[in-house]
Design a protein around this motif. Sequence first.
Motif, short mmCIF file in Angstrom:
data_model
loop_
_atom_site.label_atom_id
_atom_site.label_comp_id
_atom_site.label_asym_id
_atom_site.label_seq_id
_atom_site.Cartn_x
_atom_site.Cartn_y
_atom_site.Cartn_z
N CYS A 1 0.82 -1.22 0.00
CA CYS A 1 0.00 0.00 0.00
C CYS A 1 0.85 1.27 0.00
O CYS A 1 0.39 2.32 -0.43
CB CYS A 1 -0.96 -0.01 1.19
SG CYS A 1 -0.14 0.03 2.81
N SER B 1 -5.74 4.86 -9.35
CA SER B 1 -5.79 5.50 -8.04
C SER B 1 -7.14 5.27 -7.38
O SER B 1 -7.23 4.98 -6.17
CB SER B 1 -5.52 7.00 -8.18
OG SER B 1 -6.45 7.59 -9.09
N GLU B 2 -8.22 5.38 -8.15
CA GLU B 2 -9.55 5.14 -7.60
C GLU B 2 -9.73 3.67 -7.23
O GLU B 2 -10.34 3.34 -6.21
CB GLU B 2 -10.60 5.57 -8.63
CG GLU B 2 -12.03 5.43 -8.12
CD GLU B 2 -13.04 5.84 -9.18
OE1 GLU B 2 -14.24 5.64 -8.94
OE2 GLU B 2 -12.62 6.34 -10.25
N ARG C 1 -7.98 3.02 -3.96
CA ARG C 1 -8.73 3.64 -2.87
C ARG C 1 -9.97 2.82 -2.54
O ARG C 1 -10.31 2.61 -1.38
CB ARG C 1 -9.11 5.06 -3.28
CG ARG C 1 -9.67 5.92 -2.16
CD ARG C 1 -9.66 7.39 -2.52
NE ARG C 1 -10.31 7.64 -3.80
CZ ARG C 1 -9.67 8.06 -4.90
NH1 ARG C 1 -8.37 8.30 -4.88
NH2 ARG C 1 -10.34 8.26 -6.03
#
Length: 309
Positions: A257, A289-290, A293
């Motif tokens: 992460c 990136s999304e 997340r």
Amino acid sequence: MGRTHAPMDLASERAGDYYAHQRLIALGDVVVWPATFDSLVFRRTRKLIRQSDPEVYHLSLLLQGQAGATWDRQEANYQSHDIHINTSSRPYEIYTGSEPVTIVGVEVPRTLVTLPKGRADRVVGQPVPGRDGVGALLSQFLSLLVSDTAGYLPQDAARLGLVVTDLVTAVFAHVLDADRLVTPETRDRNLVLAVKAFIRRHLEDPELTPGRIAAAHHISRSHLYRLFGAEELTIGAYIRDQRLESARHDLTDPALCGVPIHAVAARWGFPRPADFTRAFRTRYGIAPSEFRRTQGAGGGAAGAAGTLR
């Protein structure tokens, strides 16, 4: 394993917390050894062969997990109930998948396999299906043999060893005879499988080009392109998809992460972040990136993962 009659070097990513369980069943000159172990790489080098070579054929019946092997430029991959054939007299590297594997190993002296030596050696490296034909006879006998040895007497050992040797010889002879009947179409399908396995093993290599892949399999680039054209897939698309899937997996790994997305992308062959983002969005319908997340967002993670697999 480094001090056995056929020493090997071993390596594992789980070396600090490694599990293995193995039994040895001696049947005269034949040895059968059922085993379960974590992910592992076995290497037998020319130096180790010079150190000690018992001149045996080794067969592994893969009961659970996945494995692959290389001998010089030859490569093969094995699934559950395949039989892997090897010899102590050639350098090799055997690697298992990320999950634990369960096998039944067999060692038979080469002198006991009653086929011409040169012909018998041609069987090395060829996967043998253990669910049908002669391979099924051997796999069923081995599975029954190792399930419970309490009912056998010491004097049964040599006789059981002869049965194993006869079955191994029958498997070798079957493979040698069947090879002459293999159609060009079957050879091409097998070659595509071997090429795909090679690609997956070398995804991190920036020099993974069609030219290098073709050379590793002793074919021309035009032959390589024809193989993938028959599957309505370009080799470049296959490499890209496999690299994207590897990057996607890294983005879901909690241990990674803290690794920047651009570093994950570069590791898997995307040196330009914009190219990676565009390819990732095209493949999975979401920006990397999304995606990362979402994967870390508790209840939403499972749904996103299920959508993207």
